[in-house]
Write an enzyme that holds these catalytic residues in place. Structure first.
Site: not given
Ligand code: HCA
Ligand code: CU
Length: 378
Positions: A72, A132, A193, A195, A290
């Site tokens: 990455h 990608r 992706h 969080h 249960h």
């Molecule tokens: C970060 C980068 C990333 C990249 C995600 C990805 C994010 O550390 O800020 O390349 O798909 O969360 O944007 O992890």
């Molecule tokens: Cu990330």
């Protein structure tokens, strides 16, 4: 949704977890364990990060894993060259596209971003390596801007485009809308992706798949920057219910627990009590109502069969909310013979005791045994 691929980022996003320090040996162990679990891709920290990161990236590429190895990197030529040099199967390019990141991080305009992206993509492809392209902070980027950018990189022949909820603020509906729109704009695969800052990382992953995404980023136990990303195990829990045939054939589910233990150990954390599947009480049934139903048919109160993951359910009888059917089953497990009337009587004794203090399994077992001795055998 009946199929999807996993981009496992414990060795990249996971290295951004506050507690993470992976020495080479640990990285190799984790990479092998991920491969054994059956993930499609293993993403590792950028070789540009440090000399050791460079060496480790190379070593992981040389392991000859079934999984493809990705690294990455920032979207620039120097980083891309270093990545290719390591022998990776693919390069994940990333660049910030929200006004926040353009203003406060790299300072590039959208035109600049596109120009660099096309150059770097062409280079990586020319080296026979998968590529990608992802925008960082996609959900707070201008929609028209990023769609134009994705369209351009799709035309340039990327294998995947990526959508990243970098700050964890996206909802399942926002995710569905964005991915659905993007699906109409590009022909390549879509990777997502998420969080977990607002607790939506698994739900968002499912929404993304429903909207036409094909690849989801995960890490073991969700470790990553701040409170992390979509956890591999939680995604498995979600998807074994949504796409049972695919998930049970594709992934070595029985290896999940040891994989999580390996990573938990490496970063010195405990597996959370409420973790899907592997949390200590994930298959513990307690209320009498249960327990009775579970003993008759586990599907009554279980959406996931623990045996798929090599685990077993546990029916607790150590509380005042237990019931005589559960106690009867324990009596049988202990090899004791009692009539239903007697089981009901000993259940009353357990409840009486449990009203006074918390009971351990040994406590209830001795109540049952002494009742058996005193009353049943006289
Ligand atoms: C970060 C980068 C990333 C990249 C995600 C990805 C994010 O550390 O800020 O390349 O798909 O969360 O944007 O992890
Ligand atoms: Cu990330």
């Amino acid at each position: 949704v009946n199929s999807f691929k996993i981009i496992e980022s414990t060795l990249r996003e996971g290295e951004q977890f506050a507690n993470a320090f992976f020495d080479t040996e640990t990285k190799l162990k984790i990479a092998k364990a991920l491969d054994n679990f059956g993930v499609d891709y293993i993403e590792v920290t950028s070789p540009v990060s440090s000399p050791q990161s460079y060496e480790d990236c190379k070593r992981i590429c040389q392991l000859g894993l079934k999984a493809k190895v990705l690294t990455h990197v920032r979207c620039n030529m120097d980083d891309a060259r270093k990545a290719v040099e390591c022998g990776v199967d693919g390069v994940d390019l990333v660049i910030g596209t929200s006004s926040f990141l353009r203003e406060y991080s790299h300072g590039k305009s959208m035109e600049m971003i596109q120009k660099i992206a096309l150059e770097v993509i062409e280079y990586v492809k020319s080296q026979g390596v998968e590529v990608r392209f992802s925008s960082e902070d996609s959900f707070r980027s201008d929609l028209v801007d990023i769609l134009a950018l994705y369209k351009a990189v799709d035309r340039a022949g990327v294998n995947r485009v990526g959508v990243a909820d970098t700050v964890g603020g996206a909802t399942p509906r926002m995710t569905y809308d964005l991915v659905r729109t993007l699906r109409g704009v590009v022909g390549c695969d879509i990777e997502c992706h998420f969080h977990d800052d607002t607790g939506c990382s698994v739900a968002n992953a499912l929404s993304a798949l429903e909207a036409g995404a094909s690849h989801i980023d995960t890490s073991v136990l969700g470790i990553g920057e701040r409170n992390g990303i979509t956890p591999l195990g939680a995604l498995m829990a979600r998807m074994v219910v949504t796409a049972p045939e695919y998930v049970t054939k594709k992934y070595n589910l029985k290896a999940l627990k040891s994989l999580e233990e390996l990573v938990a150990d490496a970063v010195q954390i405990n597996i959370p009590f409420n973790n899907p599947i592997t949390g200590f009480c994930a298959f513990t049934h307690k209320a009498g109502i249960h327990a009775k139903a579970i003993l008759a048919n586990p599907s009554t109160y279980e959406i996931i069969d623990p045996s798929l993951f090599g685990l077993t359910r546990y029916v607790s009888i150590n509380s005042r909310i237990t019931g005589w059917n559960a106690v009867k089953s324990r009596v049988e497990q202990l090899g004791l013979k009692m009539t239903d009337e007697q089981v009901k009587e000993v259940t009353a004794k357990i409840k009486q005791m449990a009203d006074i203090r918390p009971l351990a399994i040994d406590d209830t077992d001795s109540i049952i045994r002494s009742y058996h001795l005193d009353v049943v055998q006289q």
